[in-house]
Scaffold this active site. Structure first.
Site, PDB file in Angstrom:
ATOM      1  N   GLU A  31       8.063  -4.529  11.504  1.00  0.00           N
ATOM      2  CA  GLU A  31       8.520  -3.226  11.014  1.00  0.00           C
ATOM      3  C   GLU A  31       8.914  -2.289  12.146  1.00  0.00           C
ATOM      4  O   GLU A  31       8.166  -2.092  13.105  1.00  0.00           O
ATOM      5  CB  GLU A  31       7.426  -2.557  10.165  1.00  0.00           C
ATOM      6  CG  GLU A  31       7.834  -1.204   9.622  1.00  0.00           C
ATOM      7  CD  GLU A  31       6.886  -0.624   8.595  1.00  0.00           C
ATOM      8  OE1 GLU A  31       7.152   0.494   8.112  1.00  0.00           O
ATOM      9  OE2 GLU A  31       5.872  -1.288   8.276  1.00  0.00           O
TER      10      GLU A  31
ATOM     11  N   GLU B 187      -2.384  -5.556   8.442  1.00  0.00           N
ATOM     12  CA  GLU B 187      -1.625  -5.013   9.565  1.00  0.00           C
ATOM     13  C   GLU B 187      -2.340  -5.256  10.894  1.00  0.00           C
ATOM     14  O   GLU B 187      -3.558  -5.102  10.995  1.00  0.00           O
ATOM     15  CB  GLU B 187      -1.401  -3.513   9.384  1.00  0.00           C
ATOM     16  CG  GLU B 187      -0.492  -3.157   8.222  1.00  0.00           C
ATOM     17  CD  GLU B 187      -0.205  -1.666   8.139  1.00  0.00           C
ATOM     18  OE1 GLU B 187      -0.632  -0.911   9.044  1.00  0.00           O
ATOM     19  OE2 GLU B 187       0.445  -1.246   7.169  1.00  0.00           O
TER      20      GLU B 187
ATOM     21  N   ASP C  41       0.818  -1.201   0.000  1.00  0.00           N
ATOM     22  CA  ASP C  41       0.000   0.000   0.000  1.00  0.00           C
ATOM     23  C   ASP C  41       0.859   1.261   0.000  1.00  0.00           C
ATOM     24  O   ASP C  41       0.346   2.372  -0.154  1.00  0.00           O
ATOM     25  CB  ASP C  41      -0.987   0.003   1.167  1.00  0.00           C
ATOM     26  CG  ASP C  41      -0.313  -0.061   2.533  1.00  0.00           C
ATOM     27  OD1 ASP C  41       0.932  -0.078   2.598  1.00  0.00           O
ATOM     28  OD2 ASP C  41      -1.044  -0.113   3.540  1.00  0.00           O
ATOM     29  N   SER C  42       2.178   1.080   0.096  1.00  0.00           N
ATOM     30  CA  SER C  42       3.107   2.196  -0.109  1.00  0.00           C
ATOM     31  C   SER C  42       2.965   2.769  -1.514  1.00  0.00           C
ATOM     32  O   SER C  42       3.451   3.876  -1.797  1.00  0.00           O
ATOM     33  CB  SER C  42       4.549   1.743   0.134  1.00  0.00           C
ATOM     34  OG  SER C  42       4.815   0.509  -0.514  1.00  0.00           O
TER      35      SER C  42
ATOM     36  N   LYS D 171      -1.685  -9.570   2.714  1.00  0.00           N
ATOM     37  CA  LYS D 171      -1.104  -9.133   3.979  1.00  0.00           C
ATOM     38  C   LYS D 171      -2.023  -8.103   4.605  1.00  0.00           C
ATOM     39  O   LYS D 171      -2.633  -7.285   3.901  1.00  0.00           O
ATOM     40  CB  LYS D 171       0.285  -8.522   3.764  1.00  0.00           C
ATOM     41  CG  LYS D 171       0.973  -8.082   5.073  1.00  0.00           C
ATOM     42  CD  LYS D 171       2.362  -7.538   4.824  1.00  0.00           C
ATOM     43  CE  LYS D 171       2.357  -6.135   4.258  1.00  0.00           C
ATOM     44  NZ  LYS D 171       1.809  -5.131   5.219  1.00  0.00           N
TER      45      LYS D 171
ATOM     46  N   ASP E  42      -1.251  -6.308  -0.616  1.00  0.00           N
ATOM     47  CA  ASP E  42      -1.491  -5.584   0.637  1.00  0.00           C
ATOM     48  C   ASP E  42      -2.946  -5.141   0.711  1.00  0.00           C
ATOM     49  O   ASP E  42      -3.425  -4.418  -0.189  1.00  0.00           O
ATOM     50  CB  ASP E  42      -0.591  -4.353   0.678  1.00  0.00           C
ATOM     51  CG  ASP E  42       0.130  -4.178   1.999  1.00  0.00           C
ATOM     52  OD1 ASP E  42      -0.162  -4.923   2.946  1.00  0.00           O
ATOM     53  OD2 ASP E  42       1.000  -3.293   2.064  1.00  0.00           O
TER      54      ASP E  42
END
Length: 259
Positions: free
Chosen positions: A173, A111, A42-43, A109, A81
């Site tokens: 992270e 979070e 998602d960056s 993925k 993501d």
């Protein structure tokens, strides 16, 4: 191509290498180098679209990037993501994960300790990678997490809960190296670190940072190239060629005959 089971089986055997990709040309190149996984992160919201945070990524955006990467990377496991706001309930998480799988991802993925959502996605037959430590989708201050004993214990507990829920790997992270080392030792699935020391089972970086595609990079990254400089130099030479009246492409007389 590695399956989630193959990736999980590398624990204690060898280290895993993962880079992000968002577009077809980059994926085409990364598919040639022996990566274990490509993360369509998602960056993309920040490094591809110029938004201030990853929270600006949408599911439609992630599906588009996932499709582009899958088209270029046919030999590498692709992790999609799930963007912020796309997995707030188990049902929504499953629906969102299916969108990324249909776009070409092999796993997804998310979070944080979203255990009900992880279990629901797994029950739908989709593999899940976890993510602990700094969580860019929800963090308001970007700093190392886990610096106090209480924080460290919480992050370690969350990583174990994600493993127990069925995640085949866990990203760690921006935590102190000693905490990442502890979590890696406590889990039976691979850990993949970013800004978390070198004792994790693997490493991930944003490919944009790795190749210096922007004029700035995070302090924990040493770029391997300076693509920003290469592009600006090539474009500057193009401008100069045009201004002096030079031929900047193939002459129309040399074009092949088009059907």
């Amino acid at each position: 191509m590695m399956s989630p089971a193959d990736i999980r089986a590398t624990k204690g055997q060898r280290r895993l290498a993962m880079l992000t990709a968002y577009d077809y040309p980059t994926a085409l190149a990364l598919d040639q180098v022996g990566l274990d996984m490509i993360l369509v992160g998602d960056s993309a919201a920040m490094v591809e679209s110029g938004y201030p945070t990853t929270r600006d990524a949408t599911l439609d955006m992630m599906a588009l990037h996932t499709h582009a990467v899958r088209t270029g990377a046919v030999n590498t496991h692709i992790v999609g993501d799930l963007p912020a706001g796309s997995y707030e309930t188990p049902a929504q998480a499953v629906a969102s994960a299916k969108v990324l799988i249909e776009a070409g991802a092999h796993s997804v993925k998310l979070e944080g300790p979203q255990l009900s959502e992880v279990r629901a996605i797994l029950a739908a037959g989709i593999a899940v990678m976890g993510h602990v430590g700094l969580l860019p989708q929800t963090s308001t201050i970007f700093r190392k997490e886990g610096k106090t004993p209480a924080e460290a214990d919480r992050i370690a507990r969350e990583a174990k809960e994600l493993e127990d829920a069925g995640c085949f790997a866990v990203v760690i992270e921006a935590v102190p190296a000693e905490l990442a080392t502890r979590i890696t030792a406590e889990l039976s699935v691979p850990t993949i670190g970013i800004a978390a020391g070198v004792e994790t089972d693997g490493q991930v970086l944003v490919s944009t940072d790795l190749v210096g595609q922007l004029p700035f990079t995070p302090p924990f990254v040493t770029p391997k190239a300076n693509v920003f400089e290469i592009v600006t130099r090539a474009a500057r030479e193009f401008v100069e060629d045009v201004r002096r009246g030079a031929e900047v492409g193939v002459s129309s007389e040399d074009w092949p005959t088009l059907a």
